[in-house]
Write an enzyme that holds these catalytic residues in place. Structure first.
Site, PDB file in Angstrom:
ATOM      1  N   LYS A   1      30.667   3.168  54.973  1.00 54.19           N
ATOM      2  CA  LYS A   1      29.992   4.372  55.464  1.00 54.19           C
ATOM      3  C   LYS A   1      28.941   4.843  54.460  1.00 54.19           C
ATOM      4  O   LYS A   1      27.817   5.181  54.827  1.00 54.19           O
ATOM      5  CB  LYS A   1      31.023   5.479  55.737  1.00 54.19           C
ATOM      6  CG  LYS A   1      31.894   5.189  56.960  1.00 54.19           C
ATOM      7  CD  LYS A   1      33.104   6.109  57.097  1.00 54.19           C
ATOM      8  CE  LYS A   1      33.962   5.674  58.299  1.00 54.19           C
ATOM      9  NZ  LYS A   1      35.195   6.472  58.455  1.00 54.19           N
TER      10      LYS A   1
ATOM     11  N   GLN B   1      38.860  11.291  55.742  1.00 53.63           N
ATOM     12  CA  GLN B   1      39.359   9.987  56.201  1.00 53.63           C
ATOM     13  C   GLN B   1      40.852  10.078  56.524  1.00 53.63           C
ATOM     14  O   GLN B   1      41.638  10.579  55.719  1.00 53.63           O
ATOM     15  CB  GLN B   1      39.115   8.937  55.104  1.00 53.63           C
ATOM     16  CG  GLN B   1      39.451   7.520  55.499  1.00 53.63           C
ATOM     17  CD  GLN B   1      38.446   6.917  56.477  1.00 53.63           C
ATOM     18  OE1 GLN B   1      37.246   7.173  56.410  1.00 53.63           O
ATOM     19  NE2 GLN B   1      38.927   6.109  57.399  1.00 53.63           N
TER      20      GLN B   1
ATOM     21  N   ASP C   1      33.522  13.762  62.928  1.00 50.23           N
ATOM     22  CA  ASP C   1      34.562  12.953  63.582  1.00 50.23           C
ATOM     23  C   ASP C   1      35.080  13.614  64.874  1.00 50.23           C
ATOM     24  O   ASP C   1      35.900  13.029  65.580  1.00 50.23           O
ATOM     25  CB  ASP C   1      35.748  12.724  62.636  1.00 50.23           C
ATOM     26  CG  ASP C   1      35.672  11.363  61.949  1.00 50.23           C
ATOM     27  OD1 ASP C   1      34.840  10.531  62.356  1.00 50.23           O
ATOM     28  OD2 ASP C   1      36.460  11.138  61.008  1.00 50.23           O
TER      29      ASP C   1
END
Ligand code: NAD
Length: 282
Positions: free
Chosen positions: A49, A93, A116
Site C-alpha cells: 500500500k 489494518q 476502508d
C-alpha cells in the site's frame, strides 16, 4: 473454451493512472496506516500500500504499534491521525489482536477519512443504498466486473464469505447493482447448491480449492478473492479446474489483489475531496 482470465494488473494500472492525474490536480495528499503487532501477511499488505501510494505522489505515514498496546492508547493514536490536517485517509489494518475491540477501534476513525468503509456511518450509508466510503476490495471487484462488461442487473450472484471487509459490503454493492444476491458462510449447508446457481460467483474465504468445477455453472464469472500463502506460492479459493467451466475467472495472484491496492489510492483521493468540500460527504 477455457475461461477468459480477468487481468487485475492491467485494470489496476488503469486505475492508478486515473488516480495519479487527480493527485496532481489536488496537490498534497496523505494516507496513514496503523499496524498493531507483527503479523507477516499484514506487513506485506502495508508495504504494498505504501509503495503504491508513494509512486503516485501520495504522502504516507506508517504507524506501527506493539501487539500488546492498550486499547486507550490505540484510540488516542487514531484521534491524533483524525486531527492531523495533512492526512486525508486513515486505515487501521485488520485483524487486530484479540484483546482489542476491533469494531470500536475502527469506529473511532473519522468517517471522511475512513478509506476502508468500516465505520458505522460508512457501513450504514452502504446498507441504505447511498454509499460514501466503501472498502477497496469490494469496490475493486465491482470495477473488474464493469471493465469486463459482466452483466450485474438481474444476474444471480453468490458471495461465499460474510466478512465486514469483503463479503458483506460486496453483497450490498451487487444488490445495489440489481443482482439477486445469495450470501454463504461457514454454516451454509450444501454450498454447491448455492454456487451452482450463480452467474457471478465470488469466493472470499481463504481456503484453497474450496470451489471446484462441479460447483460452477457453465459460463459463470468467478471472482477469487482468497489469498493463502503456501510453499508453492499464493493460492486462491478456486480450484484451477474451474477454468474449464467458467467464462471469466480472476487469477491468483494478478486478479483481485492488485485492484485492492489501486482502489485504496482512489479512496484516498475521494477522502481528500470530502475533506476539501469538493464532494458532498454522504
Ligand atoms: P474472514 O476470515 O474474515 O472471512 C472468511 C469467511 O469465510 C467467513 O465469513 C466464513 O463464514 C466463511 N467461511 C469459512 N469457511 C467456509 C466454508 N467452508 N464454506 C463457506 N464459507 C466459509 O476473511 P476475509 O478477511 O473476508 O478474507 C477472505 C479471504 O480473502 C482470505 O483468504 C483473505 O486473505 C483474502 N483477502 C484478499 C484480499 C485481496 O485483495 N485479494 C482482500 C481481503 C481479503
Amino acid at each position: 473454451v477455457p475461461a477468459t482470465l480477468i487481468d487485475g494488473r492491467a485494470v489496476a494500472a488503469k486505475v492508478r493512472a486515473e488516480v495519479a492525474e487527480e493527485v496532481e490536480q489536488l496537490g498534497s495528499l496523505g494516507l496513514a496506516t496503523v499496524l498493531v503487532g507483527d503479523d507477516p501477511a499484514s506487513d506485506v499488505y502495508i508495504r504494498h500500500k505504501h509503495r503504491a501510494a508513494t509512486e503516485i505522489g501520495i504522502r504516507t505515514v506508517d504507524r506501527r504499534l506493539p501487539g500488546d498496546i492498550a486499547q486507550d492508547d490505540l484510540l488516542a493514536l487514531v484521534e491524533d491521525l483524525n486531527a492531523d490536517d495533512e492526512l486525508d485517509g486513515v486505515l487501521v489494518q485488520t485483524p487486530l489482536p484479540d484483546h482489542l475491540d476491533e469494531l470500536k477501534v475502527l469506529a473511532a476513525v473519522r468517517p471522511e477519512k475512513d478509506v476502508d468503509g468500516l465505520t458505522p456511518r460508512n457501513a450504514g450509508q452502504l446498507l441504505l443504498g447511498r454509499p460514501a466510503h466503501v472498502g477497496a476490495t469490494p469496490l475493486g471487484i465491482m470495477r473488474l466486473l464493469t471493465e469486463y462488461k459482466i452483466r450485474i442487473a438481474g444476474a444471480r450472484a453468490t458471495v461465499v464469505g460474510r466478512s465486514n471487509i469483503v463479503g458483506k459490503p460486496l453483497s450490498l454493492l451487487l444488490l445495489g447493482g440489481h443482482a439477486t444476491v445469495t450470501i454463504c458462510h461457514s454454516r451454509t449447508e450444501d454450498l454447491q447448491r448455492q454456487t451452482l446457481d450463480a452467474d457471478i460467483l465470488v469466493a472470499a474465504v481463504g481456503q484453497p480449492g474450496l470451489i471446484t468445477e462441479d460447483m460452477v455453472k457453465t459460463g459463470a464469472t468467478v471472482i477469487d478473492v482468497g489469498i493463502t500463502r503456501t510453499d508453492a506460492g499464493l493460492l486462491g479459493d478456486v480450484d484451477p479446474g474451474v477454468a474449464g467451466v467458467a467464462a471469466y475467472l480472476t487469477p491468483v495472484p494478478g486478479g483481485v489483489g492488485p485492484m485492492t491496492i489501486a482502489v485504496l489510492l482512489e479512496n484516498t483521493v475521494r477522502a481528500a475531496k470530502y475533506r476539501r468540500g469538493l464532494l458532498p460527504f454522504a
